[in-house]
Motif scaffolding. Structure first.
Motif, PDB file in Angstrom:
ATOM      1  N   ASP A 147      81.920  60.573  97.142  1.00  0.00           N
ATOM      2  CA  ASP A 147      82.553  59.238  97.199  1.00  0.00           C
ATOM      3  C   ASP A 147      83.569  59.085  96.066  1.00  0.00           C
ATOM      4  N   ALA A 148      83.320  59.803  94.963  1.00  0.00           N
ATOM      5  CA  ALA A 148      84.214  59.668  93.795  1.00  0.00           C
ATOM      6  C   ALA A 148      85.645  60.072  94.144  1.00  0.00           C
ATOM      7  N   LEU A 149      85.812  60.840  95.214  1.00  0.00           N
ATOM      8  CA  LEU A 149      87.167  61.319  95.572  1.00  0.00           C
ATOM      9  C   LEU A 149      88.055  60.204  96.092  1.00  0.00           C
ATOM     10  N   GLN A 150      87.428  59.106  96.540  1.00  0.00           N
ATOM     11  CA  GLN A 150      88.294  58.019  97.046  1.00  0.00           C
ATOM     12  C   GLN A 150      88.309  56.822  96.097  1.00  0.00           C
ATOM     13  N   GLU A 151      87.785  57.038  94.898  1.00  0.00           N
ATOM     14  CA  GLU A 151      87.798  55.962  93.891  1.00  0.00           C
ATOM     15  C   GLU A 151      89.232  55.751  93.405  1.00  0.00           C
ATOM     16  N   LYS A 152      89.756  54.555  93.607  1.00  0.00           N
ATOM     17  CA  LYS A 152      91.159  54.317  93.260  1.00  0.00           C
ATOM     18  C   LYS A 152      91.305  53.495  91.980  1.00  0.00           C
ATOM     19  N   ASP A 153      90.254  52.758  91.615  1.00  0.00           N
ATOM     20  CA  ASP A 153      90.395  51.865  90.456  1.00  0.00           C
ATOM     21  C   ASP A 153      89.773  52.431  89.175  1.00  0.00           C
ATOM     22  N   ARG A 154      88.608  53.029  89.320  1.00  0.00           N
ATOM     23  CA  ARG A 154      87.931  53.543  88.127  1.00  0.00           C
ATOM     24  C   ARG A 154      88.595  54.842  87.648  1.00  0.00           C
ATOM     25  N   TRP A 155      88.517  55.055  86.343  1.00  0.00           N
ATOM     26  CA  TRP A 155      89.050  56.294  85.757  1.00  0.00           C
ATOM     27  C   TRP A 155      87.932  57.271  85.439  1.00  0.00           C
ATOM     28  N   ALA A 156      86.702  56.736  85.323  1.00  0.00           N
ATOM     29  CA  ALA A 156      85.543  57.589  85.052  1.00  0.00           C
ATOM     30  C   ALA A 156      84.361  57.034  85.829  1.00  0.00           C
ATOM     31  N   VAL A 157      83.614  57.936  86.472  1.00  0.00           N
ATOM     32  CA  VAL A 157      82.460  57.491  87.264  1.00  0.00           C
ATOM     33  C   VAL A 157      81.266  58.413  87.008  1.00  0.00           C
ATOM     34  N   LEU A 173      87.110  75.665  88.225  1.00  0.00           N
ATOM     35  CA  LEU A 173      86.948  75.614  89.678  1.00  0.00           C
ATOM     36  C   LEU A 173      85.594  76.195  90.042  1.00  0.00           C
ATOM     37  N   GLY A 174      84.823  75.427  90.796  1.00  0.00           N
ATOM     38  CA  GLY A 174      83.547  75.957  91.283  1.00  0.00           C
ATOM     39  C   GLY A 174      83.754  76.706  92.594  1.00  0.00           C
ATOM     40  N   GLU A 175      82.810  77.577  92.944  1.00  0.00           N
ATOM     41  CA  GLU A 175      82.931  78.347  94.196  1.00  0.00           C
ATOM     42  C   GLU A 175      82.993  77.436  95.418  1.00  0.00           C
ATOM     43  N   ASP A 176      82.442  76.222  95.260  1.00  0.00           N
ATOM     44  CA  ASP A 176      82.444  75.274  96.390  1.00  0.00           C
ATOM     45  C   ASP A 176      83.720  74.415  96.396  1.00  0.00           C
ATOM     46  N   GLY A 177      84.629  74.705  95.447  1.00  0.00           N
ATOM     47  CA  GLY A 177      85.883  73.952  95.413  1.00  0.00           C
ATOM     48  C   GLY A 177      85.834  72.730  94.524  1.00  0.00           C
ATOM     49  N   HIS A 178      84.693  72.521  93.834  1.00  0.00           N
ATOM     50  CA  HIS A 178      84.670  71.358  92.921  1.00  0.00           C
ATOM     51  C   HIS A 178      85.502  71.632  91.694  1.00  0.00           C
ATOM     52  N   THR A 179      85.949  70.541  91.072  1.00  0.00           N
ATOM     53  CA  THR A 179      86.614  70.626  89.777  1.00  0.00           C
ATOM     54  C   THR A 179      86.191  69.418  88.959  1.00  0.00           C
ATOM     55  N   ALA A 180      86.177  69.544  87.648  1.00  0.00           N
ATOM     56  CA  ALA A 180      85.491  68.558  86.802  1.00  0.00           C
ATOM     57  C   ALA A 180      84.106  68.395  87.428  1.00  0.00           C
ATOM     58  N   SER A 181      83.665  67.156  87.664  1.00  0.00           N
ATOM     59  CA  SER A 181      82.426  67.011  88.455  1.00  0.00           C
ATOM     60  C   SER A 181      82.715  66.240  89.726  1.00  0.00           C
ATOM     61  N   LEU A 182      83.861  66.591  90.320  1.00  0.00           N
ATOM     62  CA  LEU A 182      84.244  66.037  91.627  1.00  0.00           C
ATOM     63  C   LEU A 182      83.830  67.066  92.679  1.00  0.00           C
ATOM     64  N   PHE A 183      82.741  66.772  93.396  1.00  0.00           N
ATOM     65  CA  PHE A 183      82.162  67.721  94.322  1.00  0.00           C
ATOM     66  C   PHE A 183      82.601  67.436  95.750  1.00  0.00           C
ATOM     67  N   PRO A 184      82.532  68.421  96.635  1.00  0.00           N
ATOM     68  CA  PRO A 184      82.990  68.243  98.026  1.00  0.00           C
ATOM     69  C   PRO A 184      82.404  66.993  98.684  1.00  0.00           C
ATOM     70  N   ASP A 185      83.340  66.252  99.342  1.00  0.00           N
ATOM     71  CA  ASP A 185      82.972  65.040 100.104  1.00  0.00           C
ATOM     72  C   ASP A 185      82.336  63.948  99.240  1.00  0.00           C
ATOM     73  N   THR A 213      82.386  61.955  85.269  1.00  0.00           N
ATOM     74  CA  THR A 213      83.614  62.707  85.561  1.00  0.00           C
ATOM     75  C   THR A 213      84.825  61.784  85.599  1.00  0.00           C
ATOM     76  N   LEU A 214      85.979  62.328  85.201  1.00  0.00           N
ATOM     77  CA  LEU A 214      87.231  61.629  85.478  1.00  0.00           C
ATOM     78  C   LEU A 214      87.400  61.592  86.991  1.00  0.00           C
ATOM     79  N   THR A 215      88.022  60.527  87.467  1.00  0.00           N
ATOM     80  CA  THR A 215      88.326  60.442  88.904  1.00  0.00           C
ATOM     81  C   THR A 215      89.636  61.179  89.183  1.00  0.00           C
ATOM     82  N   LEU A 216      89.903  61.421  90.454  1.00  0.00           N
ATOM     83  CA  LEU A 216      91.180  62.058  90.831  1.00  0.00           C
ATOM     84  C   LEU A 216      92.350  61.204  90.333  1.00  0.00           C
ATOM     85  N   GLU A 217      92.150  59.882  90.434  1.00  0.00           N
ATOM     86  CA  GLU A 217      93.189  58.939  89.987  1.00  0.00           C
ATOM     87  C   GLU A 217      93.563  59.237  88.532  1.00  0.00           C
TER      88      GLU A 217
END
Ligand code: 6PG
Length: 251
Positions: free
Chosen positions: A164-174, A150-162, A189-193
């Protein structure tokens, strides 16, 4: 977002006891899973926090797990050579993978020799799709366990605040660009999906610098925000937070 499951929160006096407990939990989870199926798939976290966990897996647990049946992936990787101090592969290889009897074909790093991070993400996606056809939940991979920091800014893996990768529904890695504050901005990074289709997730968080973001996430377990990507992690089965006392000061 999936129904929020109640996270398990475990608080330890320091990084040593946290890492010892995490190593025991990882080992137990692998053993139990391998009683029921052939292989165990685990995605590793990057950063510094898991270093001691990896060292324990590579030493105290080197002969206590059937590593031959474990497959290792990465939740994210910086697009740098494997011998670069910024490489997540390098940390895991040095502390853990070089010390256990795991076949090289069971280790699945991001291909940092690809022409760029976009190409590397595409190759990682292909690798995941090739590996998980048998284990898919819905249309996504299903890692048995994903380790996250967990980063201090709330990121995890390399999913950073706001991102676009957070709304990726089809890809597994971006491929993503980390914010300028980070030394290595080109990342895969792996996507949230992909993370949320996993069975279990362990967060490992230590240090008082994380106490505010930990409190924002764990004081309202059901709440989630694109501004705090870690709050959006919802595995299929168990979500466990391994915190040291300093990171838990705000709870
Ligand atoms: C990365 C990690 C990242 C990390 C956090 C916490 O590649 O940087 O995957 O999500 O877990 O930034 O890093 P520390 O453990 O070093 O505080």
């Amino acid at each position: 977002m999936a129904e929020p499951l109640k996270p398990e929160i475990r608080i330890f006096s320091d990084i040593k006891t946290l890492s010892t407990a995490a190593a025991e939990s990882v080992s137990k989870k692998i053993d139990k899973s391998l009683d029921e199926k052939d292989i165990f798939s685990m995605a590793l976290s990057g950063g510094e926090t898991p270093r001691l966990l990896y060292r324990y897996l590579g030493t105290k647990y080197r002969d206590r797990v059937d590593w031959q049946r474990v497959h290792i992936f990465w939740g994210d990787e910086r697009f740098v050579p494997f011998n670069d101090p910024e490489s997540n592969y390098r940390t895991a290889e040095k502390e853990f993978l070089s010390r256990v009897s795991i076949p090289s074909e069971n280790i699945h790093p991001v291909d940092i020799h690809a022409k760029d991070s976009e190409a590397a993400a595409g190759l990682y996606e292909d690798l995941l799709r090739g590996f998980f056809p048998r284990q898919q939940i819905g249309k996504s991979p299903s890692f048995d366990l994903v380790l996250l920091g967990l980063g201090e800014d709330g990121h995890t893996a390399s999913l950073f605040p706001d991102s676009d990768a957070l709304q990726e529904k089809d890809r597994w890695a971006v491929a993503v660009k980390a914010p300028p504050v980070h030394k290595t901005r080109d990342r895969i990074t792996l996507t949230l999906e992909a993370i949320n289709s996993s069975r279990d997730v362990f967060f490992l968080v230590a240090g008082s610098s994380k106490k505010d973001v930990v409190a924002r996430i764990l004081k309202k377990p059901g709440a989630y925000s694109r501004k705090i990507p870690a709050s959006m992690v919802r595995p299929q089965n168990v979500l466990t937070w391994f915190l040291d006392r300093d990171a838990a000061l705000g709870l």
